[in-house]
Design an enzyme around this catalytic site. Sequence first.
Site, mmCIF file in Angstrom:
data_model
loop_
_atom_site.group_PDB
_atom_site.id
_atom_site.type_symbol
_atom_site.label_atom_id
_atom_site.label_comp_id
_atom_site.label_asym_id
_atom_site.label_seq_id
_atom_site.Cartn_x
_atom_site.Cartn_y
_atom_site.Cartn_z
ATOM 1 N N PRO A 16 47.221 43.442 43.830
ATOM 2 C CA PRO A 16 47.651 42.070 43.518
ATOM 3 C C PRO A 16 48.820 42.080 42.542
ATOM 4 C CG PRO A 16 45.638 42.614 42.321
ATOM 5 C CD PRO A 16 45.910 43.763 43.239
ATOM 6 N N THR A 17 49.885 41.399 42.901
ATOM 7 C CA THR A 17 51.061 41.277 42.038
ATOM 8 C C THR A 17 51.475 39.809 42.000
ATOM 9 O OG1 THR A 17 52.449 41.888 43.949
ATOM 10 C CG2 THR A 17 51.917 43.628 42.371
ATOM 11 N N GLY A 18 51.728 39.285 40.816
ATOM 12 C CA GLY A 18 51.985 37.863 40.648
ATOM 13 C C GLY A 18 53.413 37.462 40.962
ATOM 14 N N GLN A 72 42.489 38.117 44.537
ATOM 15 C CA GLN A 72 42.289 38.563 43.154
ATOM 16 C C GLN A 72 42.104 37.367 42.242
ATOM 17 O OE1 GLN A 72 44.981 38.076 40.714
ATOM 18 N NE2 GLN A 72 43.788 38.908 39.019
ATOM 19 N N TYR A 92 41.615 36.036 38.128
ATOM 20 C CA TYR A 92 41.422 36.046 36.683
ATOM 21 C C TYR A 92 40.413 34.943 36.370
ATOM 22 C CZ TYR A 92 45.514 39.024 35.799
ATOM 23 O OH TYR A 92 46.406 40.059 35.761
ATOM 24 N N LYS A 129 38.244 45.213 38.957
ATOM 25 C CA LYS A 129 39.476 45.979 38.746
ATOM 26 C C LYS A 129 39.802 46.052 37.255
ATOM 27 C CE LYS A 129 44.411 45.993 39.988
ATOM 28 N NZ LYS A 129 45.014 45.681 38.665
ATOM 29 N N SER A 186 41.845 51.576 36.886
ATOM 30 C CA SER A 186 43.194 51.030 36.725
ATOM 31 C C SER A 186 43.488 50.767 35.263
ATOM 32 C CB SER A 186 43.310 49.717 37.510
ATOM 33 O OG SER A 186 44.512 49.032 37.212
ATOM 34 N N HIS A 224 46.236 48.876 34.784
ATOM 35 C CA HIS A 224 47.168 47.770 35.034
ATOM 36 C C HIS A 224 48.606 48.280 35.193
ATOM 37 C CE1 HIS A 224 46.486 43.282 34.852
ATOM 38 N NE2 HIS A 224 47.788 43.324 35.097
ATOM 39 N N ARG A 277 50.925 48.059 32.158
ATOM 40 C CA ARG A 277 51.486 46.774 31.749
ATOM 41 C C ARG A 277 50.655 46.075 30.675
ATOM 42 N NH1 ARG A 277 55.363 44.828 35.215
ATOM 43 N NH2 ARG A 277 54.779 42.623 35.093
#
Length: 369
Positions: free
Chosen positions: A72-74, A122, A124, A242, A264, A266, A269
């Site tokens: 998942p990448t925003g 994904q 949050y 994750k 992971s 992240h 990051r």
Amino acid sequence: MSDLRRIAHRKLPKTIFDFVDGGANDELTMRRNRDALDRIGIVGRVLTDVSEVDLSTTVLGQRVEVPIIGAPTGVVGLVHHSGEPALARAYDSIGTIYTLATSASYSIEDVAESTTGPKWFQLYVWRDRDFVVEILERAAKAGYGALVVTVDGSRTGKRERDLRNGFSRPLRVSLKTLLSGVGHPGWSTGFVQHGRFLPVNFKTTGGPASHAESFQASFDPGLTWKEIEWIRTIWAGPLVVKGILHPDDAKLAVQAGADAVVVSNHGGRQSDDAPATIDLLPAVVAAVGDQTEVLFDSGVRRGSDIAKALALGARACLVGRPTLYGLAAAGEDGARHALELLRSELEIALALAGCRNVDEARQLELRLS
């Protein structure tokens, strides 16, 4: 992959490239991820008839043609206006799963309609539990097969490249960010015409600044395993946790109902003091045994990196930055090319190690150099 990265660097404004490419603080964790993978050698085997190498496997019961999952990448629309739907189609083209981020620049429904391939969602966990229920209902209705809960977001990492560029995270697009696009007409044209620079799966009032503040304030820093257990009660499909680094946390994830965990950091990051994930992978695998599947994330740049993770017990690897470099370089075709490179390199690595399939890859002999 380094060539795609160079093209992306050339095509993207500095602020956007640094947002994709950068990590926390001095980017030590990013370098550890790569250095640790580079230190691992694969002991080759010969004369084993590798005329055919089968890269297919299963992840959470889903057959995939390669042990690669889209991380998942925003706000992918910042990289290229085609955004998340293009990435979803690229992963579908090689027969595997794409994971849509909560902070996507296209809606849950738009991405679901963009391809018939398997997709995960994904999450949050937000303070607003009603919103969590609502967004999970949307994901389930749209056909997302598994839920990936990111658990290493209690604080946002200090990403100094973004701060120097006036481009903060959570997302805040400044005038400096926009002006940096002047020298990149291809990117700027797509940006002006399509404007995919904000997450769209939740709404706030005002511009990018207020949106960023709301986004940050919405995350729940008090998240505990009780919330994971709660999510397990409202999400009927497979549940993936994750952001696991410690084997004891992997055990707690299993107890909370996780069907898989992702080792992971992240991608470097968040914390700049985290060990390389490949060094932590074996302990997590040993801790959970066959109770849950273990996936690997952070630092994958070559197909041989995937082979190493498989040998250390990972079921598959999540890939993020490589396909973003490809997307920046040539849109959907570039993202697909990045995945084809990884697939080809993995096939070569396994063949030279005498492996005819992914199961045999789990028996690879590795050496530290």
